[in-house]
Enzyme design. Structure first.
Site, PDB file in Angstrom:
ATOM      1  N   PHE A 130       0.840  -1.081  -0.037  1.00  0.00           N
ATOM      2  CA  PHE A 130      -0.042  -0.034   0.088  1.00  0.00           C
ATOM      3  C   PHE A 130       1.043   1.340   0.068  1.00  0.00           C
ATOM      4  O   PHE A 130       0.715   2.216   1.013  1.00  0.00           O
ATOM      5  CB  PHE A 130      -1.009  -0.044   1.286  1.00  0.00           C
ATOM      6  CG  PHE A 130      -2.308   0.191   0.851  1.00  0.00           C
ATOM      7  CD1 PHE A 130      -3.056  -0.697   0.265  1.00  0.00           C
ATOM      8  CD2 PHE A 130      -3.017   1.544   1.264  1.00  0.00           C
ATOM      9  CE1 PHE A 130      -4.380  -0.738   0.029  1.00  0.00           C
ATOM     10  CE2 PHE A 130      -4.220   1.862   0.712  1.00  0.00           C
ATOM     11  CZ  PHE A 130      -5.145   0.541   0.322  1.00  0.00           C
TER      12      PHE A 130
ATOM     13  N   CYS B 231     -15.409   3.601  -0.377  1.00  0.00           N
ATOM     14  CA  CYS B 231     -15.178   3.756   1.066  1.00  0.00           C
ATOM     15  C   CYS B 231     -14.289   4.796   1.780  1.00  0.00           C
ATOM     16  O   CYS B 231     -14.619   5.252   2.599  1.00  0.00           O
ATOM     17  CB  CYS B 231     -14.564   2.228   1.362  1.00  0.00           C
ATOM     18  SG  CYS B 231     -15.510   0.840   1.150  1.00  0.00           S
TER      19      CYS B 231
ATOM     20  N   LYS C  48     -15.841   8.288   1.811  1.00  0.00           N
ATOM     21  CA  LYS C  48     -17.082   8.170   2.574  1.00  0.00           C
ATOM     22  C   LYS C  48     -16.561   7.924   4.119  1.00  0.00           C
ATOM     23  O   LYS C  48     -17.031   8.588   4.927  1.00  0.00           O
ATOM     24  CB  LYS C  48     -17.947   7.266   2.276  1.00  0.00           C
ATOM     25  CG  LYS C  48     -18.993   6.669   2.976  1.00  0.00           C
ATOM     26  CD  LYS C  48     -19.878   5.735   2.394  1.00  0.00           C
ATOM     27  CE  LYS C  48     -19.306   4.042   2.649  1.00  0.00           C
ATOM     28  NZ  LYS C  48     -19.860   3.683   4.140  1.00  0.00           N
TER      29      LYS C  48
HETATM   30  C1  UDX Z   1     -10.550  -0.018   0.771  1.00  0.00           C
HETATM   31  C2  UDX Z   1     -10.256  -0.915   1.817  1.00  0.00           C
HETATM   32  O1  UDX Z   1      -8.910  -1.137   1.516  1.00  0.00           O
HETATM   33  C3  UDX Z   1     -10.905  -1.963   2.261  1.00  0.00           C
HETATM   34  O2  UDX Z   1     -10.309  -2.587   3.269  1.00  0.00           O
HETATM   35  C4  UDX Z   1     -12.437  -1.533   2.674  1.00  0.00           C
HETATM   36  O3  UDX Z   1     -13.030  -2.490   3.063  1.00  0.00           O
HETATM   37  C5  UDX Z   1     -13.023  -0.717   1.533  1.00  0.00           C
HETATM   38  O4  UDX Z   1     -12.003   0.216   1.216  1.00  0.00           O
HETATM   39  P1  UDX Z   1     -11.352  -0.481  -1.750  1.00  0.00           P
HETATM   40  O5  UDX Z   1     -12.084   0.745  -1.722  1.00  0.00           O
HETATM   41  O6  UDX Z   1     -11.675  -1.536  -2.548  1.00  0.00           O
HETATM   42  O7  UDX Z   1     -10.895  -1.019  -0.263  1.00  0.00           O
HETATM   43  O8  UDX Z   1      -9.692  -0.062  -2.574  1.00  0.00           O
HETATM   44  P2  UDX Z   1      -8.224   0.105  -2.169  1.00  0.00           P
HETATM   45  O9  UDX Z   1      -7.833  -0.958  -2.860  1.00  0.00           O
HETATM   46  O10 UDX Z   1      -7.994   0.017  -0.686  1.00  0.00           O
HETATM   47  O11 UDX Z   1      -7.850   1.419  -2.668  1.00  0.00           O
HETATM   48  C6  UDX Z   1      -8.414   2.553  -2.477  1.00  0.00           C
HETATM   49  C7  UDX Z   1      -7.777   3.733  -3.160  1.00  0.00           C
HETATM   50  O12 UDX Z   1      -6.491   3.895  -2.991  1.00  0.00           O
HETATM   51  C8  UDX Z   1      -7.889   3.660  -4.585  1.00  0.00           C
HETATM   52  O13 UDX Z   1      -8.172   4.864  -5.250  1.00  0.00           O
HETATM   53  C9  UDX Z   1      -6.551   2.728  -5.074  1.00  0.00           C
HETATM   54  O14 UDX Z   1      -6.174   3.407  -6.348  1.00  0.00           O
HETATM   55  C10 UDX Z   1      -5.728   3.942  -4.149  1.00  0.00           C
HETATM   56  N1  UDX Z   1      -4.468   3.138  -3.898  1.00  0.00           N
HETATM   57  C11 UDX Z   1      -4.463   1.931  -3.219  1.00  0.00           C
HETATM   58  C12 UDX Z   1      -3.327   3.856  -4.288  1.00  0.00           C
HETATM   59  O15 UDX Z   1      -3.210   4.934  -5.086  1.00  0.00           O
HETATM   60  N2  UDX Z   1      -2.177   3.195  -4.007  1.00  0.00           N
HETATM   61  C13 UDX Z   1      -1.978   2.044  -3.313  1.00  0.00           C
HETATM   62  O16 UDX Z   1      -0.692   1.464  -3.009  1.00  0.00           O
HETATM   63  C14 UDX Z   1      -3.281   1.415  -2.806  1.00  0.00           C
END
Ligand code: UDX
Length: 458
Positions: free
Chosen positions: A275, A286, A289
């Protein structure tokens, strides 16, 4: 007793039609009967996965179209592996869908609430669906059943639901969901942890027992702590990505390879390598919000929420920075065509909610830029003025600037010679660092990448 005056509920699959949805399921003394209320992305994954664990599950869905589609084994949104899982449950007869909330809960020992809790105008979570479901099922719940909130809700909601349900013989628990779109099924099967919040040890143990076949650390706590763990997790992850994007942007200005800087950072075991991918800002159903909702809860409680306010603001700034880079690549000529690849909030999902691509596209459209977008899972224009085409080739044809906004697999394989043949201009803005920068620079393109800025044309 069956209330013969009640309207006939819809139960799917139709050939299994009956008023007691669990009645047709193969009798197995040891099977636990579970109702899952709400068959959206979290609810459906939960229902199908619990059925996969061997429980008897009935999914309650209010939308007739969605219900019919589910009864035929069709998942009405894109989520890898979920359709197969739903179909196995339907075939095994331990997964059915119904519109009849009362009938479903009247036979369930556990009731998972997986309904939406969208943002209100002031950022707080709208609990009206949680409330209406709680009130509607109150009279039909079996004595000693456990209502489990999986919807992401503010701290104190379990206590609130207890009041709305108003039954001393029913327990309320919190079991927040951490599913990531695009890997929801895998994440359910191998979660990092399972969080269970309830006010009695008995309820905690019973809920934990549902996950007995899953190997993961289980954190049992009170419902307030469980509710806070979910908000804290999402707000932390959102803050982390904002920090990563801040460092990437600094590298874009000062030089220094963001990828290497972040790897150096992540190798510190206290930080960790996952991450840490910089990009165009975060979005989805998510993070925005839940971060807003935590700010709202904390503000109401009188807590210092300076950090999270700055995180939200900085994420908006990131969208504007990327839009400015794209504008800059148009050399002041807004009539030029931008080919935008990737519209969903990340790869692996068809979810467009709070997508950075759309935020960036809106800023560009406002200033009159012409955008042609392509996304493997988007067929209709999500924004007025944004033209959607069916292939990468169509999008890039005669374009002046190519912009990559999500990390869909095929985008990394784009061939410089193909781009030279189809594009009019030679500028690329790659916000996810999926392209082989050197290849494109050698082919004569100007390449801007997150964390590196512009390369030199040769
Ligand atoms: C997230 C949480 O990870 C999850 O635990 C929760 O239940 C719901 O919200 P999700 O919304 O599916 O999950 O997306 P996630 O993969 O976490 O990415 C969220 C945002 O961060 C996206 O816009 C993604 O592109 C961005 N992101 C994520 C990055 O820019 N870099 C990263 O290294 C990881």
């Amino acid at each position: 007793m069956l209330n013969t005056l009640a309207p006939l509920p819809l139960v799917f699959p139709l050939h299994k039609f009956c008023l007691y949805p669990f009645a047709f399921m193969e009798e197995n003394e040891n099977q636990t009967h579970i109702a899952v209320i709400g068959c959206g992305y979290v609810g459906l994954t939960t229902a199908a996965s619990l059925a996969d664990l061997g429980h008897s599950v009935i999914g309650v869905e209010i939308s007739p179209e969605r219900l019919e589609s589910l009864g035929h084994g069709k998942v009405p949104f894109f989520e890898p592996d979920l359709e197969e899982l739903v179909n196995s449950g339907l075939k095994r007869n331990n997964l059915v869908f119904t519109s009849d909330l009362k009938s479903a809960v009247s036979q369930a020992q556990f009731i998972f609430v997986c309904v939406p809790t969208p943002s209100q105008d002031d950022g707080s979570a709208d609990l009206s669906v949680v409330r209406s479901v709680s009130e509607a099922m109150s009279g039909s719940l079996v004595s000693r059943s456990i209502v489990i909130l999986k919807s992401t809700v503010p701290v104190g909601t379990c206590a609130q639901v207890e009041e709305w349900i108003g039954r001393a013989d029913v327990e309320i628990a919190s079991n927040p969901e951490f599913l990531q779109a695009g890997r929801a099924v895998a994440a359910f099967k191998s979660p990092d942890r399972i969080i269970i919040g309830a006010n009695t040890l008995d309820a905690r143990e019973k809920v934990a027992e549902l996950y007995a076949k899953i190997s993961a650390p289980i954190v049992c706590t009170d419902s307030h702590s469980a509710e806070l763990i979910k908000y804290a997790s999402n707000a932390y992850l959102a803050s982390r990505i904002t920090f990563v994007n801040n460092i990437a942007e600094l590298c874009e200005r000062t030089g220094g390879e963001a990828a290497t800087v972040l790897r150096g950072l992540g190798l510190d075991k206290r930080i960790g390598e996952a991450f840490l991918q910089p990009g165009p800002g975060w979005g989805g159903s998510c993070f925005p919000k839940d971060t807003r909702a935590l700010i709202s809860v904390a503000t109401e409680a009188g807590s210092d929420i300076t950090l999270l306010n700055a995180v939200l603001e900085s994420n908006e700034t990131r969208f504007a920075q990327i839009a400015a880079v794209i504008s800059q690549s148009l050399n002041g000529d807004q009539e030029r065509k931008v080919a935008m690849l990737g519209l969903t909030f990340k790869a692996g999902t068809d979810d467009l909610r709070e997508s950075p691509s759309l935020k960036i596209a809106s800023l560009l459209l406002e200033s009159g830029v012409k955008i042609v977008g392509y996304d493997p899972h988007v067929t209709t224009a999500p924004l007025e003025g944004l033209e959607i085409v069916e292939s990468v080739e169509e999008a890039i044809k005669n374009s002046d600037v190519l912009v990559v906004l999500t990390e869909w697999e095929g985008f990394a394989d784009l061939d410089p010679s193909k781009l030279l043949e189809l594009m009019k201009g030679k500028s690329i803005v790659d916000t996810r660092c999926v392209l082989d920068r050197q290849n494109f620079i050698e082919a004569g393109f100007s390449v801007w990448q997150t964390g590196q800025g512009w390369g030199k044309s040769v």
